[in-house]
Design a protein around this motif. Structure first.
Motif, short mmCIF file in Angstrom:
data_model
loop_
_atom_site.label_atom_id
_atom_site.label_comp_id
_atom_site.label_asym_id
_atom_site.label_seq_id
_atom_site.Cartn_x
_atom_site.Cartn_y
_atom_site.Cartn_z
N LEU A 154 55.18 20.79 36.20
CA LEU A 154 56.15 20.76 37.30
C LEU A 154 57.55 20.37 36.82
O LEU A 154 58.55 20.94 37.27
N ILE A 155 57.61 19.42 35.90
CA ILE A 155 58.91 19.05 35.30
C ILE A 155 59.50 20.27 34.58
O ILE A 155 60.69 20.56 34.71
N GLY A 156 58.65 20.98 33.85
CA GLY A 156 59.11 22.19 33.17
C GLY A 156 59.63 23.23 34.15
O GLY A 156 60.61 23.92 33.88
N MET A 157 58.98 23.35 35.30
CA MET A 157 59.42 24.32 36.31
C MET A 157 60.79 23.95 36.88
O MET A 157 61.62 24.82 37.10
N VAL A 158 61.00 22.67 37.10
CA VAL A 158 62.31 22.23 37.60
C VAL A 158 63.39 22.50 36.55
O VAL A 158 64.45 23.08 36.86
#
Length: 189
Positions: A154-158
Motif C-alpha cells: 500500500l505504501i508502494g501504491m501511494v
C-alpha cells in the motif's frame, strides 16, 4: 480430507504459471547486447514474478506439511487464490511493457494484496478445520508477515501514484524479503 492431492494440485498450477511467465519473455530481436538491454524491464519483472511464485509455493509447501486435514472452505478459498495468482503472467507482461505507468504497476500490486488477504483467510479456515493441530495453530498464530506485505505494498501504491510508479513493484519485492525477516525481528523484540 487428506492434503497430499491438494498439495500436488497447488504445485502443478504454480509450475504452469511459472512456465507461462517464462514463455512470455520476449526474444531479443537482434543477437546483440543492446537488444538484450532493451528487454531489461521484461527480465526484471520476470525475476520478481519468479521470486513471487517461489515464495508462494514455499509458504504453502511449509504450511501444508503440517496440515492434517482440509475442508471445502480451504479448498474453495485456495482455488480463488490460485485463480487470482494465475493472473501473474498477464500482469508480468503488462508491467514489462508499461514499466513506468501507474495502472499496470497498481494491478501487479493489487494481485499481491488480494493474495495476502486470501492467504490470511485460508489460515483462518485451516485453524478452524483442525483445532487440535498444535503445530498448525502455532504456525498460524499471527499474520504479521502478511500484514506487513499489505502495508508495504500500500505504501508502494501511494508512492507509485504520486511520485514513481515502479515503487509499487519495488515494494512488492521488499514485502517478499520482509516475509522472511519480519518474523525473526518480532521474535527478537
Amino acid at each position: 480430507m487428506e492434503t497430499e492431492r491438494f498439495e500436488a494440485l497447488i504445485d502443478a498450477i504454480l509450475a504452469i504459471i511459472i512456465t507461462v511467465i517464462v514463455l512470455e519473455i520476449p526474444l531479443a530481436s537482434l543477437g546483440s547486447w543492446e537488444s538484450l538491454y532493451e528487454l531489461r524491464y521484461d527480465f526484471f519483472i520476470y525475476a520478481i514474478s519468479f521470486i513471487v511464485c517461489f515464495n508462494f509455493w514455499n509458504y504453502n509447501n511449509n504450511l501444508f506439511n503440517i496440515v492434517n486435514k482440509i475442508d471445502p472452505n480451504v479448498i474453495w478459498t485456495m482455488g480463488i487464490t490460485l485463480f487470482v495468482f494465475s493472473l501473474l503472467p498477464y500482469f508480468t507482461i503488462f508491467v514489462g511493457e508499461n514499466f513506468y505507468l501507474f495502472f499496470p504497476q497498481f494491478m501487479y500490486g493489487l494481485l499481491f494484496l488480494v493474495t495476502a488477504i486470501l492467504s490470511m483467510l485460508i489460515g483462518k479456515f485451516l485453524k478452524e478445520t483442525d483445532p487440535g493441530n498444535i503445530a498448525l495453530q502455532l504456525a498460524l498464530s499471527n499474520h504479521y508477515p502478511l500484514y506487513w506485505t499489505i502495508i508495504i505494498v500500500l505504501i508502494g501504491m501511494v508512492i507509485g501514484y504520486f511520485i514513481f510508479p515502479p515503487a509499487i513493484i519495488i515494494c512488492c519485492l521488499i514485502s517478499i524479503v520482509g516475509v522472511w525477516f519480519i518474523p525473526k525481528l518480532i521474535n527478537v523484540i
